[in-house]
Motif scaffolding. Structure first.
Motif, PDB file in Angstrom:
ATOM      1  N   ASP A   1      24.873 -70.776  76.626  1.00 25.81           N
ATOM      2  CA  ASP A   1      23.971 -71.230  77.684  1.00 25.81           C
ATOM      3  C   ASP A   1      24.446 -72.566  78.253  1.00 25.81           C
ATOM      4  N   GLU A   2      24.246 -72.748  79.545  1.00 26.64           N
ATOM      5  CA  GLU A   2      24.587 -74.028  80.177  1.00 26.64           C
ATOM      6  C   GLU A   2      23.439 -75.011  79.990  1.00 26.64           C
ATOM      7  N   VAL A   3      23.772 -76.236  79.653  1.00 26.33           N
ATOM      8  CA  VAL A   3      22.754 -77.279  79.511  1.00 26.33           C
ATOM      9  C   VAL A   3      22.674 -78.044  80.834  1.00 26.33           C
ATOM     10  N   PRO A   4      21.586 -78.777  81.067  1.00 22.15           N
ATOM     11  CA  PRO A   4      21.456 -79.509  82.334  1.00 22.15           C
ATOM     12  C   PRO A   4      22.637 -80.461  82.573  1.00 22.15           C
ATOM     13  N   SER A   5      22.998 -80.615  83.805  1.00 20.40           N
ATOM     14  CA  SER A   5      24.104 -81.488  84.183  1.00 20.40           C
ATOM     15  C   SER A   5      23.679 -82.947  84.142  1.00 20.40           C
ATOM     16  N   GLU A   6      24.640 -83.856  84.266  1.00 21.58           N
ATOM     17  CA  GLU A   6      24.327 -85.289  84.335  1.00 21.58           C
ATOM     18  C   GLU A   6      23.343 -85.572  85.463  1.00 21.58           C
TER      19      GLU A   6
ATOM     20  N   ALA B   1      25.188 -89.145  81.124  1.00 21.68           N
ATOM     21  CA  ALA B   1      26.511 -88.752  80.629  1.00 21.68           C
ATOM     22  C   ALA B   1      26.656 -89.080  79.147  1.00 21.68           C
ATOM     23  N   ARG B   2      26.106 -90.217  78.742  1.00 23.43           N
ATOM     24  CA  ARG B   2      26.212 -90.619  77.342  1.00 23.43           C
ATOM     25  C   ARG B   2      25.427 -89.664  76.440  1.00 23.43           C
TER      26      ARG B   2
ATOM     27  N   GLN C   1      28.277 -84.380  68.249  1.00 21.70           N
ATOM     28  CA  GLN C   1      27.586 -83.661  67.185  1.00 21.70           C
ATOM     29  C   GLN C   1      28.057 -82.218  67.059  1.00 21.70           C
ATOM     30  N   GLY C   2      28.963 -81.794  67.951  1.00 24.43           N
ATOM     31  CA  GLY C   2      29.490 -80.444  67.878  1.00 24.43           C
ATOM     32  C   GLY C   2      28.570 -79.381  68.433  1.00 24.43           C
ATOM     33  N   LEU C   3      27.563 -79.792  69.226  1.00 22.98           N
ATOM     34  CA  LEU C   3      26.569 -78.845  69.725  1.00 22.98           C
ATOM     35  C   LEU C   3      26.920 -78.275  71.088  1.00 22.98           C
ATOM     36  N   VAL C   4      27.677 -79.017  71.902  1.00 22.81           N
ATOM     37  CA  VAL C   4      28.018 -78.555  73.241  1.00 22.81           C
ATOM     38  C   VAL C   4      29.501 -78.799  73.508  1.00 22.81           C
ATOM     39  N   GLU C   5      29.998 -78.120  74.526  1.00 22.82           N
ATOM     40  CA  GLU C   5      31.381 -78.337  74.964  1.00 22.82           C
ATOM     41  C   GLU C   5      31.412 -78.376  76.482  1.00 22.82           C
ATOM     42  N   LYS C   6      32.242 -79.269  77.009  1.00 25.15           N
ATOM     43  CA  LYS C   6      32.358 -79.405  78.461  1.00 25.15           C
ATOM     44  C   LYS C   6      33.519 -78.548  78.941  1.00 25.15           C
ATOM     45  N   ARG C   7      33.271 -77.720  79.940  1.00 22.97           N
ATOM     46  CA  ARG C   7      34.304 -76.871  80.529  1.00 22.97           C
ATOM     47  C   ARG C   7      34.664 -77.439  81.885  1.00 22.97           C
ATOM     48  N   GLN C   8      35.915 -77.791  82.035  1.00 24.56           N
ATOM     49  CA  GLN C   8      36.374 -78.469  83.236  1.00 24.56           C
ATOM     50  C   GLN C   8      36.024 -77.671  84.481  1.00 24.56           C
ATOM     51  N   GLY C   9      35.354 -78.326  85.418  1.00 25.35           N
ATOM     52  CA  GLY C   9      35.024 -77.697  86.691  1.00 25.35           C
ATOM     53  C   GLY C   9      33.895 -76.699  86.626  1.00 25.35           C
ATOM     54  N   SER C  10      33.248 -76.574  85.448  1.00 24.06           N
ATOM     55  CA  SER C  10      32.197 -75.573  85.300  1.00 24.06           C
ATOM     56  C   SER C  10      30.874 -76.201  84.883  1.00 24.06           C
TER      57      SER C  10
ATOM     58  N   THR D   1      28.577 -77.965  81.155  1.00 22.37           N
ATOM     59  CA  THR D   1      28.487 -78.199  79.721  1.00 22.37           C
ATOM     60  C   THR D   1      27.679 -77.066  79.103  1.00 22.37           C
ATOM     61  N   TYR D   2      28.202 -76.489  78.015  1.00 27.10           N
ATOM     62  CA  TYR D   2      27.621 -75.287  77.443  1.00 27.10           C
ATOM     63  C   TYR D   2      27.390 -75.460  75.939  1.00 27.10           C
ATOM     64  N   VAL D   3      26.397 -74.709  75.429  1.00 29.85           N
ATOM     65  CA  VAL D   3      26.098 -74.721  74.002  1.00 29.85           C
ATOM     66  C   VAL D   3      27.231 -74.025  73.255  1.00 29.85           C
TER      67      VAL D   3
END
Length: 246
Positions: free
Chosen positions: A31-36, A51-52, A60-69, A71-73
């Motif tokens: 799932d995508e989390v809310p953006s900055e 952003a912080r 914490q290892g809970l989300v990952e940022k995908r370039q140009g897309s 932040t996802y769980v």
């Protein structure tokens, strides 16, 4: 807009709100989390603060940022045994299942090795409280583990210094005595040959391969609360993880 508690920095309050959604299953892997921008608008904070909060979730290892897309769980890869022990302690007040028991082989103050000093963020005082135990069941040793706590925790939780079992488990006891709650954990794993002492405790032939897990528990303020080093014998290497291929 979610309510903000003033006891914590705003970026942590936002991160903990999203973390709780993930742990409850409201936000699931992928799932995508809310953006900055969305977080800044809904929480009425600056973009750097938003952003912080996402950086904290990533740490914490809970989300990952995908370039140009976005932040996802992430799929949660956790030390399953540690999670099971902690969950059992919260639900039943006991950390082990019937047939399992721990033998505390040493406990008390000790000068911490470098990797423990780094994990606990010790600065001036390298002394820390340690608890070393061998957990067994009817088939023999399950794991050898050593928990380490910073001096302030040792002073507030005196049972840590005694070589006696703590029924609810060390982490639950520490939470109750210090008022600090475990929030999330980070694990690092590697394989190596067992030391002579590890081989003896785990009843293994000399030079056997073992799995080493470094487990750091952080509190709600992202401060390290416990560092544990666990050593698993070869037949206890089964850590399972399911994940999609697409």
């Amino acid at each position: 807009m979610p309510q903000i508690e003033e006891a914590q920095p705003k970026y942590l309050q936002i991160a903990h709100y999203i973390r709780d959604q993930i742990l409850r299953g409201d936000l699931r892997p992928g799932d995508e989390v809310p953006s900055e921008r969305q977080l800044a608008a809904s929480w009425k904070v600056s973009r750097p603060t938003a952003a912080r909060s996402l950086e904290a979730l990533s740490h914490q290892g809970l989300v990952e940022k995908r370039q140009g897309s976005g932040t996802y769980v992430r799929s949660l890869e956790v030390n399953r045994r540690a999670r099971e022990l902690y969950g059992r302690a919260r639900q039943t007040g006991k950390i082990y299942t019937p047939g399992e028991y721990a033998v505390i082989t040493s406990a008390g103050w000790m000068e911490a090795p470098d990797h423990v000093v780094e994990a606990l963020g010790l600065v001036k005082d390298r002394r820390a409280v340690h608890r070393r135990r061998v957990t067994n069941n009817q088939d023999g040793p399950i794991t050898l583990s050593t928990s380490w706590f910073a001096p302030d925790v040792g002073q507030r939780a005196p049972k840590l210094l005694e070589p006696e079992r703590i029924q609810e488990g060390t982490l639950m006891y520490v939470e109750n005595m210090t008022g600090r709650q475990g929030s999330y954990a980070e694990d690092r794993m590697c394989a190596r040959d067992a030391t002579e002492e590890e081989a003896a405790d785990l009843q293994l032939p000399s030079g056997s391969a073992v799995l080493i897990v470094h487990h750091v528990v952080f509190d709600l303020q992202d401060r390290p609360l416990e560092f544990a080093e666990a050593t698993y014998p070869p037949h206890r290497w089964a850590f399972e993880q399911g994940y999609p291929l697409t």
